[in-house]
Design an enzyme around this catalytic site. Structure first.
Site, mmCIF file in Angstrom:
data_model
loop_
_atom_site.group_PDB
_atom_site.id
_atom_site.type_symbol
_atom_site.label_atom_id
_atom_site.label_comp_id
_atom_site.label_asym_id
_atom_site.label_seq_id
_atom_site.Cartn_x
_atom_site.Cartn_y
_atom_site.Cartn_z
ATOM 1 N N GLY A 189 2.398 6.894 -12.737
ATOM 2 C CA GLY A 189 1.798 7.354 -13.991
ATOM 3 C C GLY A 189 0.715 8.399 -13.808
ATOM 4 N N ASP A 230 2.537 17.622 -17.931
ATOM 5 C CA ASP A 230 2.175 17.272 -16.544
ATOM 6 C C ASP A 230 2.280 18.480 -15.614
ATOM 7 O OD1 ASP A 230 1.925 14.746 -17.514
ATOM 8 O OD2 ASP A 230 3.477 13.837 -16.260
ATOM 9 N N SER A 252 5.311 13.407 -10.036
ATOM 10 C CA SER A 252 6.531 14.228 -10.097
ATOM 11 C C SER A 252 6.168 15.665 -10.415
ATOM 12 C CB SER A 252 7.517 13.680 -11.136
ATOM 13 O OG SER A 252 6.967 13.734 -12.437
ATOM 14 N N GLY A 262 1.419 11.552 -12.713
ATOM 15 C CA GLY A 262 2.018 12.884 -12.678
ATOM 16 C C GLY A 262 2.428 13.334 -11.284
HETATM 17 N N1 LIG Z 1 5.124 12.857 -2.776
HETATM 18 C C1 LIG Z 1 6.370 12.835 -3.257
HETATM 19 N N2 LIG Z 1 7.413 13.057 -2.443
HETATM 20 C C2 LIG Z 1 8.658 13.043 -2.935
HETATM 21 N N3 LIG Z 1 8.990 12.814 -4.210
HETATM 22 C C3 LIG Z 1 8.002 12.581 -5.067
HETATM 23 C C4 LIG Z 1 6.648 12.581 -4.642
HETATM 24 N N4 LIG Z 1 5.885 12.316 -5.701
HETATM 25 C C5 LIG Z 1 6.742 12.157 -6.751
HETATM 26 N N5 LIG Z 1 8.014 12.315 -6.382
HETATM 27 C C6 LIG Z 1 9.202 12.214 -7.250
HETATM 28 O O1 LIG Z 1 8.757 11.958 -8.570
HETATM 29 C C7 LIG Z 1 9.274 10.708 -9.044
HETATM 30 C C8 LIG Z 1 8.240 9.996 -9.889
HETATM 31 O O2 LIG Z 1 8.262 10.564 -11.145
HETATM 32 P P1 LIG Z 1 7.777 9.832 -12.456
HETATM 33 O O3 LIG Z 1 7.685 10.893 -13.471
HETATM 34 O O4 LIG Z 1 8.616 8.633 -12.740
HETATM 35 O O5 LIG Z 1 6.340 9.273 -12.072
HETATM 36 P P2 LIG Z 1 4.948 10.030 -12.019
HETATM 37 O O6 LIG Z 1 5.173 11.497 -12.160
HETATM 38 O O7 LIG Z 1 4.215 9.589 -10.810
HETATM 39 O O8 LIG Z 1 4.232 9.423 -13.283
HETATM 40 P P3 LIG Z 1 4.109 10.017 -14.800
HETATM 41 O O9 LIG Z 1 5.171 11.035 -14.984
HETATM 42 O O10 LIG Z 1 4.281 8.829 -15.681
HETATM 43 O O11 LIG Z 1 2.729 10.567 -14.859
HETATM 44 C C9 LIG Z 1 9.632 9.932 -7.798
HETATM 45 O O12 LIG Z 1 10.676 9.015 -8.083
HETATM 46 C C10 LIG Z 1 10.077 11.042 -6.851
HETATM 47 O O13 LIG Z 1 11.424 11.365 -7.107
HETATM 48 C C1 LIG Z 2 4.257 10.167 -20.690
HETATM 49 C C2 LIG Z 2 4.259 11.654 -20.469
HETATM 50 O O1 LIG Z 2 3.056 12.180 -21.034
HETATM 51 C C3 LIG Z 2 4.311 12.025 -19.010
HETATM 52 C C4 LIG Z 2 3.279 11.345 -18.234
HETATM 53 O O2 LIG Z 2 3.262 11.787 -16.921
HETATM 54 C C5 LIG Z 2 5.440 12.181 -21.180
HETATM 55 C C6 LIG Z 2 5.470 13.686 -21.215
HETATM 56 O O3 LIG Z 2 4.425 14.337 -21.375
HETATM 57 O O4 LIG Z 2 6.576 14.196 -21.121
HETATM 58 MG MG LIG Z 3 6.170 12.341 -13.751
#
Ligand SMILES: Nc1ncnc2c1ncn2[C@@H]1O[C@H](COP(=O)(O)OP(=O)(O)OP(=O)(O)O)[C@@H](O)[C@H]1O
Ligand SMILES: C[C@@](O)(CCO)CC(=O)[O-]
Ligand SMILES: [Mg+2]
Length: 373
Positions: A118, A180, A122, A120
């Protein structure tokens, strides 16, 4: 419905190293997710057959290329697997950027951000991929001069980095807002309204506790759950979303006042109340989790206010710290949260976006990781 959202960068960074090689392969090392893979360029080349060389305004994914890539990698449409998503986003961006001539390169990515929690991660990953691939291809410059430790790309180049990173986000998220990747690109505080993202330059720095509940979740699944709820109960959910938007506007107003007049106790009172209201909204939207309830309960017992970050469903939450919050209170809160099985650390919000660094600018630990492949 024109909704407003605020987003802010955290001072936790993702690092990428790109090396040109002569191996005839493209290789990716992702130590955070224990993924080390390579592909023969000759095996990837057929995926580009009939591929649109022109990526146009970069608003939509090339659905044909993505479909071929899914077949090639055996990653199904409904997969949310961490490694699969990282590989798919990488190969897509690599093939689309280098469509006219696939280069032999090795990329290593290491992040201080927890993956999929959560925060960001990705977007940080996609912004790094985008900047590195576009620079290696020569589509954008390499801004770092030999005298510099760190350098930023031009505004136009950053816009392109951001647009390509958004394509990676689309692959990983499903239907992302683009907030993000904009935070990862530009850094600082951003206001999102009707698809427009505007940086805010005049907000105060806020101290926070960051807590990782370590409950795994997928943003893609959570976002589509919210969408389903809106479709199912439009008359119920629309006012909720409008209220969330009003929280953003009131928050922005308060932050502006804090920057202009200097922060007061009343300002912090308002922010705390907005945090509580927003956390309730998020529960109504179905993205809460019992671990996040625990975070809110434990911190409130210490007089501190928390809300989830990102898409919720577990993952991370933030707790606002007031300037007068005593170190002993912070320490005992951190200890109690750790006893719940959470990771917890003090940090602040507002940090620069994408930059190019010389190795001299990086810590020994980061260099060691990036140079070990
Ligand atoms: N350091 C990393 N190395 C490789 N892949 C990564 C890395 N960080 C994130 N990822 C990729 O991003 C995905 C996570 O994305 P997801 O959007 O679900 O979570 P987040 O970006 O951490 O949280 P959110 O989008 O809710 O803020 C992982 O499953 C992976 O595929
Ligand atoms: C939950 C959300 O804000 C992403 C969080 O990383 C959805 C978006 O902005 O697409
Ligand atoms: Mg993400």
């Amino acid at each position: 419905m024109k909704l407003v959202a605020l987003a802010v960068s955290l001072n936790l960074r993702t690092y990428l190293r790109l090396q040109s090689t002569s191996s005839g392969e493209v290789r990716i090392n992702l130590p955070n997710i224990d993924t080390f893979l390579s592909w023969e360029i000759t095996a990837l080349q057929p995926l580009l057959a009939g591929c649109k060389a022109e990526q146009g305004a970069l608003k939509e994914l090339d659905a044909d290329l993505l479909k071929r890539l899914r077949e090639f990698t055996g990653i199904s449409d409904d997969s949310t697997d961490t490694r699969s998503m990282a590989v798919l986003a990488f190969l897509y961006m690599y093939l689309a950027v280098f469509a006219d001539s696939l280069a032999s390169i090795t990329l290593s990515v290491w992040s201080e951000l927890p993956t999929g929690a959560g925060l960001g991660s990705s977007a940080a990953y996609n912004v790094c991929l985008s900047a590195a691939l576009l620079s290696a291809k020569g589509t954008i410059s390499s801004p770092l001069t030999p005298q510099q430790e760190s350098a930023r790309w031009s505004k136009e180049e950053m816009e392109l980095i951001n647009r390509w990173a958004f394509m990676g986000e689309k692959i990983i998220h499903g239907n992302p807002s683009g907030v993000d990747n904009a935070v990862g690109t530009w850094g600082g505080f951003l206001r999102y309204h009707a698809g427009n993202i505007t940086p805010l330059s005049w907000v105060p720095i806020l101290r926070i506790l960051l807590t990782n509940t370590k409950v795994p979740r997928s943003t893609k699944v959570l976002v589509s759950g919210v969408k389903d709820k809106i479709n199912k109960f439009p008359s119920v959910m629309k006012p909720v979303l409008e209220s969330v938007s009003a929280v953003s506007c009131t928050c922005e107003q308060t932050l502006t006042e804090m920057a202009a007049q200097g922060p007061s106790a009343e300002h912090y009172d308002i922010l705390e109340e907005l945090i509580d209201i927003n956390q309730h909204h998020l529960n109504v939207m179905g993205v809460g989790h019992s671990s996040l309830d625990t975070l809110c309960r434990v911190t409130l017992a210490k007089g501190l206010h928390s809300k989830l970050t990102g898409a919720g469903g577990g993952g991370c939450g933030i707790t606002l710290l007031r300037p007068e919050t005593d170190t002993s209170v912070i320490q005992s809160t951190v200890e109690e949260l750790k006893a719940c099985g959470f990771d917890c650390w003090e940090t602040s919000i507002g940090a620069p976006g994408i930059q190019q660094h010389s190795s001299a600018a990086l810590s020994h630990d980061i260099l060691k990781i990036l140079n070990s492949y």
